[in-house]
Design a protein around this motif. Structure first.
Motif, mmCIF file in Angstrom:
data_model
loop_
_atom_site.group_PDB
_atom_site.id
_atom_site.type_symbol
_atom_site.label_atom_id
_atom_site.label_comp_id
_atom_site.label_asym_id
_atom_site.label_seq_id
_atom_site.Cartn_x
_atom_site.Cartn_y
_atom_site.Cartn_z
ATOM 1 N N ARG A 1 56.845 1.094 55.178
ATOM 2 C CA ARG A 1 56.964 2.037 54.062
ATOM 3 C C ARG A 1 56.005 3.210 54.241
ATOM 4 N NH1 ARG A 1 56.047 -0.882 48.606
ATOM 5 N NH2 ARG A 1 56.451 1.251 47.870
ATOM 6 N N SER A 2 54.812 2.952 54.756
ATOM 7 C CA SER A 2 53.847 4.021 54.989
ATOM 8 C C SER A 2 54.353 5.007 56.038
ATOM 9 C CB SER A 2 52.510 3.435 55.449
ATOM 10 O OG SER A 2 51.943 2.604 54.462
ATOM 11 N N ILE A 3 54.950 4.478 57.113
ATOM 12 C CA ILE A 3 55.468 5.350 58.167
ATOM 13 C C ILE A 3 56.648 6.168 57.656
ATOM 14 C CG2 ILE A 3 56.535 5.400 60.453
ATOM 15 C CD1 ILE A 3 54.962 2.867 61.114
ATOM 16 N N LEU A 4 57.572 5.512 56.966
ATOM 17 C CA LEU A 4 58.730 6.224 56.423
ATOM 18 C C LEU A 4 58.305 7.270 55.392
ATOM 19 C CD1 LEU A 4 61.307 3.297 56.018
ATOM 20 C CD2 LEU A 4 61.266 5.091 57.766
ATOM 21 N N ASP A 5 57.329 6.920 54.554
ATOM 22 C CA ASP A 5 56.831 7.889 53.575
ATOM 23 C C ASP A 5 56.169 9.070 54.265
ATOM 24 O OD1 ASP A 5 57.754 6.601 51.380
ATOM 25 O OD2 ASP A 5 55.871 5.598 50.879
ATOM 26 N N ALA A 6 55.457 8.792 55.371
ATOM 27 C CA ALA A 6 54.815 9.881 56.110
ATOM 28 C C ALA A 6 55.860 10.850 56.651
ATOM 29 C CB ALA A 6 53.977 9.311 57.251
ATOM 30 N N LEU A 7 56.931 10.305 57.228
ATOM 31 C CA LEU A 7 57.992 11.161 57.762
ATOM 32 C C LEU A 7 58.733 11.890 56.649
ATOM 33 C CD1 LEU A 7 59.415 8.736 60.472
ATOM 34 C CD2 LEU A 7 57.932 10.715 60.844
ATOM 35 N N TYR A 8 59.016 11.160 55.569
ATOM 36 C CA TYR A 8 59.774 11.760 54.459
ATOM 37 C C TYR A 8 58.940 12.811 53.716
ATOM 38 C CZ TYR A 8 61.582 12.037 49.678
ATOM 39 O OH TYR A 8 62.012 12.485 48.452
ATOM 40 N N LEU A 9 57.733 12.416 53.306
ATOM 41 C CA LEU A 9 56.886 13.344 52.555
ATOM 42 C C LEU A 9 56.471 14.520 53.423
ATOM 43 C CD1 LEU A 9 54.600 10.799 50.649
ATOM 44 C CD2 LEU A 9 56.524 12.103 49.730
ATOM 45 N N GLY A 10 56.101 14.238 54.686
ATOM 46 C CA GLY A 10 55.698 15.318 55.576
ATOM 47 C C GLY A 10 56.833 16.274 55.870
ATOM 48 N N GLY A 11 58.046 15.725 56.120
ATOM 49 C CA GLY A 11 59.185 16.596 56.403
ATOM 50 C C GLY A 11 59.586 17.438 55.208
ATOM 51 N N ALA A 12 59.631 16.820 54.030
ATOM 52 C CA ALA A 12 59.998 17.568 52.825
ATOM 53 C C ALA A 12 58.948 18.631 52.500
ATOM 54 C CB ALA A 12 60.159 16.610 51.651
ATOM 55 N N THR A 13 57.673 18.281 52.660
ATOM 56 C CA THR A 13 56.602 19.256 52.416
ATOM 57 C C THR A 13 56.689 20.415 53.396
ATOM 58 O OG1 THR A 13 55.137 17.519 51.583
ATOM 59 C CG2 THR A 13 54.111 19.576 52.279
ATOM 60 N N ALA A 14 56.961 20.118 54.668
ATOM 61 C CA ALA A 14 57.086 21.177 55.674
ATOM 62 C C ALA A 14 58.238 22.120 55.332
ATOM 63 C CB ALA A 14 57.283 20.564 57.056
ATOM 64 N N ALA A 15 59.370 21.547 54.885
ATOM 65 C CA ALA A 15 60.519 22.389 54.535
ATOM 66 C C ALA A 15 60.215 23.282 53.335
ATOM 67 C CB ALA A 15 61.724 21.491 54.235
ATOM 68 N N LEU A 16 59.581 22.701 52.309
ATOM 69 C CA LEU A 16 59.281 23.476 51.107
ATOM 70 C C LEU A 16 58.217 24.539 51.373
ATOM 71 C CD1 LEU A 16 60.474 23.361 48.306
ATOM 72 C CD2 LEU A 16 58.592 21.897 47.576
ATOM 73 N N THR A 17 57.195 24.197 52.152
ATOM 74 C CA THR A 17 56.170 25.194 52.482
ATOM 75 C C THR A 17 56.747 26.326 53.328
ATOM 76 O OG1 THR A 17 55.504 23.851 54.392
ATOM 77 C CG2 THR A 17 54.230 23.595 52.377
ATOM 78 N N SER A 18 57.756 26.021 54.151
ATOM 79 C CA SER A 18 58.390 27.079 54.951
ATOM 80 C C SER A 18 59.042 28.122 54.051
ATOM 81 C CB SER A 18 59.436 26.468 55.890
ATOM 82 O OG SER A 18 58.840 25.560 56.786
ATOM 83 N N ILE A 19 59.683 27.648 52.988
ATOM 84 C CA ILE A 19 60.328 28.578 52.048
ATOM 85 C C ILE A 19 59.270 29.392 51.305
ATOM 86 C CG2 ILE A 19 61.773 28.749 49.999
ATOM 87 C CD1 ILE A 19 63.161 26.155 50.927
ATOM 88 N N PHE A 20 58.276 28.720 50.746
ATOM 89 C CA PHE A 20 57.238 29.414 49.975
ATOM 90 C C PHE A 20 56.456 30.384 50.861
ATOM 91 C CE2 PHE A 20 56.891 25.448 47.045
ATOM 92 C CZ PHE A 20 58.044 25.846 46.387
ATOM 93 N N GLY A 21 56.006 29.912 52.027
ATOM 94 C CA GLY A 21 55.172 30.733 52.899
ATOM 95 C C GLY A 21 55.898 31.948 53.425
ATOM 96 N N THR A 22 57.168 31.775 53.840
ATOM 97 C CA THR A 22 57.950 32.911 54.338
ATOM 98 C C THR A 22 58.196 33.926 53.234
ATOM 99 O OG1 THR A 22 59.035 31.438 55.931
ATOM 100 C CG2 THR A 22 60.081 33.563 55.499
ATOM 101 N N PHE A 23 58.496 33.443 52.046
ATOM 102 C CA PHE A 23 58.747 34.321 50.905
ATOM 103 C C PHE A 23 57.542 35.212 50.625
ATOM 104 C CE2 PHE A 23 58.308 34.909 46.262
ATOM 105 C CZ PHE A 23 59.433 35.672 46.012
ATOM 106 N N PHE A 24 56.348 34.613 50.557
ATOM 107 C CA PHE A 24 55.160 35.405 50.247
ATOM 108 C C PHE A 24 54.748 36.298 51.420
ATOM 109 C CE2 PHE A 24 54.619 32.575 46.646
ATOM 110 C CZ PHE A 24 54.047 33.409 45.713
ATOM 111 N N ALA A 25 54.972 35.871 52.643
ATOM 112 C CA ALA A 25 54.646 36.723 53.789
ATOM 113 C C ALA A 25 55.491 37.987 53.783
ATOM 114 C CB ALA A 25 54.856 35.939 55.090
ATOM 115 N N VAL A 26 56.763 37.850 53.471
ATOM 116 C CA VAL A 26 57.649 39.018 53.409
ATOM 117 C C VAL A 26 57.244 39.933 52.261
ATOM 118 C CG1 VAL A 26 60.024 39.775 53.021
ATOM 119 C CG2 VAL A 26 59.561 37.817 54.501
ATOM 120 N N LEU A 27 56.945 39.351 51.103
ATOM 121 C CA LEU A 27 56.540 40.163 49.950
ATOM 122 C C LEU A 27 55.294 40.978 50.264
ATOM 123 C CD1 LEU A 27 57.018 37.927 46.772
ATOM 124 C CD2 LEU A 27 58.523 39.700 47.666
ATOM 125 N N VAL A 28 54.305 40.347 50.869
ATOM 126 C CA VAL A 28 53.038 41.029 51.140
ATOM 127 C C VAL A 28 53.192 42.039 52.257
ATOM 128 C CG1 VAL A 28 50.673 40.696 51.969
ATOM 129 C CG2 VAL A 28 51.620 39.138 50.266
#
Length: 605
Positions: free
Chosen positions: A68-95
Motif C-alpha cells: 500500500r505504501s508503494i502504490l500510494d507513493a506512485l499514485y500520490l506522486g504521479g497525481a501531484t506531479a500532474a497537478l503541479t505541471s498544470i499550476f506551474g506552467t500556468f503561472f510561468a506563462v502568466l508571469v
C-alpha cells in the motif's frame, strides 16, 4: 622551470581531489551504504558481513502495508506531479508573458512558497482544516465538513500547492528559450490561441514541464513534512513515515529500515529513468539561432489577476495564517473570542533559559555554522570538479550529483546506524546522540546543493584569471583568498542564506538525530503539536520565520555596508592617482580628465 611548475600544479590538484572524495565518502556514501546494506546483512552492526540474507525483503513485502505504501507513493506522486505541471506552467506563462497585474508580487509569493518548509505548511493546513479548527470556527462549518482534506485527494491538493513552484521555475527557463517564431507563424495561418499552445508551445516546453514534474514527483514521494503532519490523522500509508516508524521501534528494526530506504530510492530512480526514456524518443530543440523575444501586449485580464492572487492566498496565505492565528490564542478550540487571545505563547518561547529558547539558539547556531561551512567547502569541491580532469574528478562529480536524489529521511537514517556502531567505540567516534552528528548530517544534506551553486558561478570566471595567478607563483590558498572568494562573494552570501533558511526548520535529520535533552527548533515544534499544544508550536514557527527575515535583513545591511566601503576606497584611490598625475598641455587637449578618471575607476573597481 615550466615542468616543475606543471608538476607542482598536478600535485596540488591531487591533494585537493582525493581529500574531496574522502570527505563525500565519509559524509554521504558511508552513512548511505550502512543503511542500505542493512537489508542484505540484517546483523551488519553486530556481526558484520557474515550473515547474507534476503529474509528482510521477504518479510517486508509480505506485509500488505508495504504494498500500500508503494502504490500510494506512485499514485500520490504521479497525481501531484500532474497537478503541479498544470499550476506551474500556468503561472510561468502568466508571469513571463506579463498577463497579470503585479507580476513581481506574484513572483515573490511563489518563491516564498518554494522556500517554506513543507511541514510548516502541512501543520498550517491541519490547524485550518481539522474538526473544530480555525476555518470551521470562522465559517461555522459543522463537524466533518472538512474531513475530505484528510483523504488522498486532499493530500494531493495540499502537496501540489506546495510543489508547483518547482515546475514554475523549470517552465520559466524554457519560456526564455522558446522564442516567438513558431507561434507567430501559426497565428499568421489563422490558428487560435488554444490550438497554438496545444500544438506548438506545450510540445516544445514538454522537456521543461517533464523536468519540473519529475522533481515534484521525487519531492512528494520523499517528503517527510506532510507525512509527519497528516499521516496520524489521514491514516494514509507513506514510505517515509514507515521508515520513521521502523527507526523508532524498540528494538530498532534495522533490516526493515534498509529495505524501505532501498524501495524509496528505487521509486525515485524509476521516475528519473522514465524522464530520460521519454526525452530520448523525440527531438524538442527550439533554439536554432538568435531568439526573437515574444512581443508583449498591454492587455492584462482582470479575471486572470484575481484568480492568480486567490490561488496563491489559498496555497500560502491560508495555511500560514493558521499558524499566525493559533500563536496568539490560549486554546484554538475556544475560537475567536477576546478572552482567548494572548501573548503568553511568545513570552514563554522567548523566556531565557526555557527549553524553547535553548532550542531556538541551538538551531540558529547549527544552521548558521553549517551554512558558512558548507558554502566555503562547496567552493573548494566545486573548484576541483570544474578544473580537474580524469577518473577521480568524474567520480567526485557523479558522487556529488547522485546525492541530490537521496531523500533526507534515508540519509538521516544512515547517520543513526553509521555513527552508532560498536566498532567506533574504541576509537571514540561514536557520534550518534551528539550535536556533532547533527552538524555532519546537516552538512551532508546541504553540501551537494552548495556545490551545484558554486559550479554555476565558477563557470563564469575566466580560466585565464586563475592561470595568470598560477603563472605568477600563486598557491592554492592565494588563488582562493585573492581571486575565487572575492569573485564568488555574492554566490557565497546567497548560498549561506539559502542553507540557513532551510536548516533552521530541517525536520528529518533533527527528529532522528537530536541529542537527549537537547532539542532543536523543528523537534520542539513537532513535540508541541504532538502534545496538542498547537498554540506554543505555532508561536515557535512564527518566531523562526521572523528570525529568518531578521538574518536576511542583517545580511543585506552588511552587503550594502561592504559595497559602500569598497566604493569609498575606490574613490579615494582614484583621487590619489589623479592628484599625482601631471598631465601635459597636449594631453589635456586630446584626452579629457573625465575619460582618464573613468579608465582608472574601471581598473580600480
Amino acid at each position: 622551470m615550466f615542468k616543475n611548475k606543471l608538476s607542482k600544479a598536478q600535485i596540488q590538484k591531487l591533494l585537493l581531489t582525493w581529500p574531496s572524495i574522502l570527505v563525500l565518502l565519509g559524509l554521504v556514501a558511508y552513512p548511505l551504504g550502512t543503511v542500505l546494506l542493512q537489508s542484505l546483512f540484517p546483523k551488519l552492526m553486530s556481526q558484520g558481513f557474515t550473515n547474507f540474507s534476503l529474509q528482510s525483503f521477504i518479510i517486508t513485502f509480505k506485509d500488505n502495508y508495504t504494498y500500500r505504501s508503494i502504490l500510494d507513493a506512485l499514485y500520490l506522486g504521479g497525481a501531484t506531479a500532474a497537478l503541479t505541471s498544470i499550476f506551474g506552467t500556468f503561472f510561468a506563462v502568466l508571469v513571463y508573458r506579463k498577463k497579470i497585474h503585479g507580476e513581481k508580487l506574484i513572483t515573490l509569493l511563489i518563491w516564498l512558497i518554494f522556500f517554506t518548509p513543507s511541514y510548516l505548511i502541512a501543520e498550517g493546513w491541519v490547524l485550518m482544516m481539522q474538526r473544530k479548527g480555525i476555518l470551521s470556527e470562522m465559517l461555522a462549518i459543522p463537524n466533518g465538513g472538512l474531513d475530505w482534506f484528510f483523504t488522498p485527494g486532499g493530500l494531493i491538493t495540499a502537496m501540489s500547492f506546495r510543489l508547483f513552484p518547482v515546475v514554475y521555475i523549470s517552465v520559466l527557463a524554457g519560456l526564455r528559450g522558446l522564442g516567438s517564431e513558431y507561434e507567430e507563424a501559426a497565428r499568421t495561418l489563422g490558428a487560435k490561441s488554444f490550438l497554438v499552445w496545444m500544438k506548438i508551445n506545450v510540445p516544445l516546453l514538454f522537456p521543461s514541464i517533464l523536468a519540473g514534474a519529475t522533481i515534484a514527483f521525487a519531492e512528494s514521494v520523499s517528503d517527510f513534512g506532510f507525512a509527519s503532519a497528516l499521516v496520524p490523522q489521514a491514516h494514509i500509508p507513506l514510505i517515509t513515515y514507515s521508515i520513521y516508524t521502523a527507526i523508532n521501534k524498540t528494538p530498532v528494526n534495522f533490516s526493515q529500515v534498509g529495505v524501505l530506504s532501498m524501495v524509496l530510492i528505487g521509486v525515485i530512480a524509476l521516475a528519473l529513468w522514465s524522464q530520460q526514456l521519454i526525452l530520448g524518443k523525440g527531438s524538442y530543440s527550439s533554439i536554432k539561432n538568435q531568439i526573437r523575444p515574444f512581443r508583449l501586449t498591454n492587455h492584462k485580464p482582470i479575471a486572470l489577476t484575481i484568480f492568480a492572487y486567490f490561488f496563491l492566498c489559498i496555497a500560502f496565505v491560508l495555511p500560514l495564517s493558521g499558524e499566525l492565528f493559533s500563536s496568539f490564542m490560549k486554546n484554538t478550540i475556544r475560537g475567536f473570542i477576546a478572552s482567548n487571545f494572548t501573548f503568553q505563547n511568545y513570552i514563554d518561547a522567548l523566556k531565557i533559559g526555557s527549553e524553547s529558547y535553548r532550542a531556538v539558539v541551538r538551531s540558529l547556531l547549527l544552521a548558521l555554522g553549517t551554512g558558512v561551512f558548507a558554502a566555503f567547502l562547496g567552493v573548494g569541491l566545486a573548484f576541483v570538479i570544474q578544473r580537474g580532469q580524469g577518473f577521480s574528478t568524474r567520480f567526485l562529480y557523479v558522487l556529488t550529483m547522485s546525492t541530490l536524489a537521496i531523500p533526507g529521511i534515508v540519509l538521516a537514517a544512515g547517520y543513526v546506524f553509521a555513527w552508532n556502531a560498536s566498532y567506533l567505540v574504541p576509537m571514540h567516534l561514536n557520534l550518534y546522540g551528539t550535536l556533532v552528528c547533527v552538524f555532519l548530517a546537516y552538512l551532508a544534506g546541504s553540501l551537494p546543493h552548495s556545490i551545484r551553486l558554486q559550479i554555476a558561478a565558477i563557470t563564469q570566471i575566466s580560466p585565464s584569471l586563475l592561470d595568470a595567478g598560477q603563472v605568477h607563483g600563486a598557491g592554492i590558498f592565494t588563488l582562493f583568498s585573492k581571486i575565487l572568494i572575492p569573485l564568488l562573494s555574492g554566490t557565497l552570501t546567497a548560498t549561506i542564506y539559502l542553507i540557513f533558511s532551510h536548516l533552521l526548520f530541517e525536520l528529518p535529520a533533527s527528529e532522528l538525530l537530536y541529542p537527549p535533552a537537547q532539542q532543536l527548533l523543528p523537534v520542539e515544534i513537532v513535540h508541541f503539536y504532538n502534545e496538542l499544544l498547537v498554540e506554543k508550536g505555532s508561536a515557535l514557527t512564527v518566531l523562526g520565520i521572523v528570525l529568518i527575515l531578521i538574518v536576511y535583513g542583517i545580511g543585506q545591511l552588511v552587503i550594502y555596508a561592504l559595497k559602500r566601503i569598497k566604493q569609498m576606497n575606490s574613490e579615494r584611490i582614484v583621487q590619489d592617482i589623479l592628484s599625482d598625475i601631471k598631465v601635459g598641455s597636449d594631453l589635456k587637449m586630446s584626452v579629457p580628465n573625465s575619460a582618464i578618471q573613468m579608465d582608472i575607476e574601471r581598473q580600480v573597481t
